[in-house]
Enzyme design. Structure first.
Site, PDB file in Angstrom:
ATOM      1  N   ASP A   1      54.152  93.624  76.398  1.00 12.00           N
ATOM      2  CA  ASP A   1      53.211  93.703  77.522  1.00 12.00           C
ATOM      3  C   ASP A   1      53.590  94.869  78.435  1.00 12.00           C
ATOM      4  OD1 ASP A   1      51.122  92.043  79.265  1.00 12.00           O
ATOM      5  OD2 ASP A   1      52.676  92.779  80.614  1.00 12.00           O
TER       6      ASP A   1
ATOM      7  N   TYR B   1      52.817 100.410  85.467  1.00 12.06           N
ATOM      8  CA  TYR B   1      54.274 100.259  85.324  1.00 12.06           C
ATOM      9  C   TYR B   1      54.947 101.618  85.113  1.00 12.06           C
ATOM     10  CZ  TYR B   1      53.145  95.300  84.363  1.00 12.06           C
ATOM     11  OH  TYR B   1      52.660  94.016  84.415  1.00 12.06           O
TER      12      TYR B   1
ATOM     13  N   LYS C   1      47.030  97.580  80.590  1.00 13.41           N
ATOM     14  CA  LYS C   1      46.086  97.132  81.628  1.00 13.41           C
ATOM     15  C   LYS C   1      45.510  98.313  82.394  1.00 13.41           C
ATOM     16  CE  LYS C   1      49.329  93.276  82.181  1.00 13.41           C
ATOM     17  NZ  LYS C   1      50.694  93.807  82.123  1.00 13.41           N
TER      18      LYS C   1
ATOM     19  N   HIS D   1      43.706  94.617  85.387  1.00 15.13           N
ATOM     20  CA  HIS D   1      44.968  94.162  85.984  1.00 15.13           C
ATOM     21  C   HIS D   1      44.754  93.244  87.192  1.00 15.13           C
ATOM     22  CE1 HIS D   1      49.404  95.614  86.178  1.00 15.13           C
ATOM     23  NE2 HIS D   1      49.316  94.392  86.645  1.00 15.13           N
TER      24      HIS D   1
HETATM   25  N1  LIG Z   1      49.514  91.019  85.388  1.00 11.90           N
HETATM   26  C1  LIG Z   1      50.298  91.108  86.438  1.00 11.90           C
HETATM   27  O1  LIG Z   1      49.842  91.313  87.573  1.00 11.90           O
HETATM   28  C2  LIG Z   1      51.780  90.933  86.254  1.00 11.90           C
HETATM   29  C3  LIG Z   1      52.578  90.688  87.379  1.00 11.90           C
HETATM   30  C4  LIG Z   1      53.948  90.497  87.179  1.00 11.90           C
HETATM   31  C5  LIG Z   1      54.482  90.560  85.896  1.00 11.90           C
HETATM   32  N2  LIG Z   1      53.685  90.849  84.818  1.00 11.90           N
HETATM   33  C6  LIG Z   1      54.227  90.953  83.437  1.00 11.90           C
HETATM   34  O2  LIG Z   1      55.011  89.808  83.170  1.00 11.90           O
HETATM   35  C7  LIG Z   1      56.326  90.201  82.822  1.00 11.90           C
HETATM   36  C8  LIG Z   1      57.327  89.158  83.257  1.00 11.90           C
HETATM   37  O3  LIG Z   1      57.295  88.950  84.640  1.00 11.90           O
HETATM   38  P1  LIG Z   1      58.474  89.422  85.615  1.00 11.90           P
HETATM   39  O4  LIG Z   1      59.151  90.600  85.032  1.00 11.90           O
HETATM   40  O5  LIG Z   1      57.871  89.531  86.964  1.00 11.90           O
HETATM   41  O6  LIG Z   1      59.431  88.152  85.688  1.00 11.90           O
HETATM   42  P2  LIG Z   1      60.272  87.290  84.655  1.00 11.90           P
HETATM   43  O7  LIG Z   1      60.089  87.774  83.282  1.00 11.90           O
HETATM   44  O8  LIG Z   1      59.985  85.872  84.951  1.00 11.90           O
HETATM   45  O9  LIG Z   1      61.751  87.569  85.154  1.00 11.90           O
HETATM   46  C9  LIG Z   1      62.396  88.792  84.936  1.00 11.90           C
HETATM   47  C10 LIG Z   1      63.768  88.735  85.579  1.00 11.90           C
HETATM   48  O10 LIG Z   1      64.509  87.659  85.017  1.00 11.90           O
HETATM   49  C11 LIG Z   1      65.738  88.100  84.497  1.00 11.90           C
HETATM   50  N3  LIG Z   1      65.925  87.349  83.233  1.00 11.90           N
HETATM   51  C12 LIG Z   1      65.317  87.571  82.045  1.00 11.90           C
HETATM   52  N4  LIG Z   1      65.706  86.673  81.134  1.00 11.90           N
HETATM   53  C13 LIG Z   1      66.575  85.853  81.745  1.00 11.90           C
HETATM   54  C14 LIG Z   1      67.326  84.749  81.317  1.00 11.90           C
HETATM   55  N5  LIG Z   1      67.246  84.312  80.063  1.00 11.90           N
HETATM   56  N6  LIG Z   1      68.133  84.136  82.235  1.00 11.90           N
HETATM   57  C15 LIG Z   1      68.215  84.574  83.499  1.00 11.90           C
HETATM   58  N7  LIG Z   1      67.531  85.638  83.971  1.00 11.90           N
HETATM   59  C16 LIG Z   1      66.719  86.267  83.094  1.00 11.90           C
HETATM   60  C17 LIG Z   1      65.581  89.584  84.268  1.00 11.90           C
HETATM   61  O11 LIG Z   1      66.820  90.229  84.443  1.00 11.90           O
HETATM   62  P3  LIG Z   1      67.372  91.389  83.459  1.00 11.90           P
HETATM   63  O12 LIG Z   1      66.236  92.311  83.141  1.00 11.90           O
HETATM   64  O13 LIG Z   1      68.420  92.025  84.289  1.00 11.90           O
HETATM   65  O14 LIG Z   1      67.919  90.707  82.245  1.00 11.90           O
HETATM   66  C18 LIG Z   1      64.608  89.958  85.379  1.00 11.90           C
HETATM   67  O15 LIG Z   1      65.299  90.156  86.602  1.00 11.90           O
HETATM   68  C19 LIG Z   1      56.479  91.564  83.510  1.00 11.90           C
HETATM   69  O16 LIG Z   1      57.595  92.273  83.044  1.00 11.90           O
HETATM   70  C20 LIG Z   1      55.150  92.158  83.224  1.00 11.90           C
HETATM   71  O17 LIG Z   1      55.092  92.614  81.874  1.00 11.90           O
HETATM   72  C21 LIG Z   1      52.335  91.006  84.992  1.00 11.90           C
END
Ligand SMILES: NC(=O)c1ccc[n+]([C@@H]2O[C@H](COP(=O)([O-])OP(=O)(O)OC[C@H]3O[C@@H](n4cnc5c(N)ncnc54)[C@H](OP(=O)(O)O)[C@@H]3O)[C@@H](O)[C@H]2O)c1
Length: 305
Positions: A49, A54, A83, A116
């Site tokens: 994704d 980004y 997106k 998005h």
């Molecule tokens: N459509 C939208 O508006 C929108 C908005 C937000 C996000 N997104 C998408 O969704 C994806 C995921 O959301 P997100 O990045 O906000 O949050 P997330 O995936 O829930 O959390 C990411 C964070 O969690 C840590 N992490 C990952 N795996 C872990 C584990 N097994 N144990 C503990 N900590 C862990 C990562 O650290 P490290 O990297 O240091 O390991 C990072 O700091 C984004 O990357 C993006 O692609 C879309």
């Protein structure tokens, strides 16, 4: 490594793996996105994704193409999402915006192209007042041109999604929004399912992963002993319990990590099952807390929250 990642099927017949690699990061070192994507594909991810906003499509594409060139995967085994950003919402801007994303990704098509956000805004955050129904006409074009296999939306609320469903030829197959144990979103998830729109969970780890100071005091889920005991019972981490809970609700997840071990960990969800009472326990952590409130956009007409 856990057993095979399941797929979800869209109404148009296409399939998407239930776990994808998220790639958003506020800050990254050069090469970090490419490295995460390469580790991801090596670990077994077949769903990535990204988004034009980004600013990482070049590196994400590099990682994907490196693994294709290595012979580890073929393009048709991968599911790639990107997106369209808020400043390209006019009907005639959508096709060129995707062509630019594809040029950065060095791919001929994406599997899924998403709107998005439901609002339009310029670089200064000023409302451009473009109706997402207009944007959607451009989205339908990208399917007709073969630039995206499927189209969908992100951050649409129930009312916005219903209006789109009632005013579109090609229906959105996905609504990607924040869902995690502290923002369980049952109402919007049920609405999506009722209308055959797959709800995809972004920020699926929610407060389990984030240590932002503004959330201090709300993240009991990180230390709660009952939640900890659940993880221990299955020999999993709290993060894996959160992801399994979502997948078991039929919700695909796209956790992001730059850490090789966590990238593998987040995919390893398919060799255990939570009971009904364990699902209810995870559910009980809901506090309707948004990690991504998008407050800078709050004044815009179509702000969804
Ligand atoms: N459509 C939208 O508006 C929108 C908005 C937000 C996000 N997104 C998408 O969704 C994806 C995921 O959301 P997100 O990045 O906000 O949050 P997330 O995936 O829930 O959390 C990411 C964070 O969690 C840590 N992490 C990952 N795996 C872990 C584990 N097994 N144990 C503990 N900590 C862990 C990562 O650290 P490290 O990297 O240091 O390991 C990072 O700091 C984004 O990357 C993006 O692609 C879309």
């Amino acid at each position: 490594m856990g057993s095979k990642v399941l797929n979800v099927k869209f109404t148009n017949g296409k399939e998407m793996p239930m776990v994808g690699l998220g790639t958003y990061a506020r800050q990254a070192d050069p090469g970090q996105f490419r490295q995460a994507v390469e580790w991801g594909i090596e670990a077994g991810y077949r769903h990535i994704d990204t988004a034009s906003c980004y600013k990482n499509e070049e590196e994400v594409g590099e990682g994907i193409n490196n693994k294709i060139n290595d012979g580890l995967v073929t393009r048709d085994q991968l599911f790639v999402t990107t997106k369209v950003w808020n400043d390209c919402h006019a009907e005639e801007q959508v096709v060129p915006a995707l062509k630019e994303s594809l040029a950065r990704l060095k791919l001929d098509y994406v599997d899924l192209y998403l709107v998005h956000w439901p609002f339009s805004a310029n670089g200064k955050g000023e409302d451009l007042g473009i109706d997402y129904l207009e944007t959607w006409k451009g989205m339908e074009q990208v399917v007709k041109l073969g630039l995206a296999k499927s189209i969908g939306v992100s951050n649409f609320n129930e009312e916005q999604l219903e209006r789109l469903l009632n005013n579109s030829t090609i229906k959105p197959v996905v609504n990607q929004f924040e869902i995690n144990p502290t923002l369980t979103q049952h109402k919007l998830v049920d609405f999506c399912k009722k209308h055959s729109v797959v709800p995809v969970a972004y920020t699926p780890l929610g407060l389990i992963s984030e240590a932002r100071p503004e959330f201090a005091g709300k993240d009991a889920i990180k230390t709660d002993p009952k939640f900890g005991a659940l993880a221990e019972k299955y020999g999993k981490t709290r993060a894996q319990i959160a992801l399994r809970y979502l997948v078991q609700r039929g919700i695909p997840v796209i956790p992001k990590s730059f850490t090789k071990s966590r990238i593998a960990e987040n995919l390893n969800l398919f060799d255990f099952e939570l009971s009904d009472s364990e699902m209810a326990l995870v559910d009980s952590f809901n506090i309707d807390h948004r990690c991504v409130p998008a407050t800078p956009f709050k004044a815009l007409k179509n702000y969804p929250f």
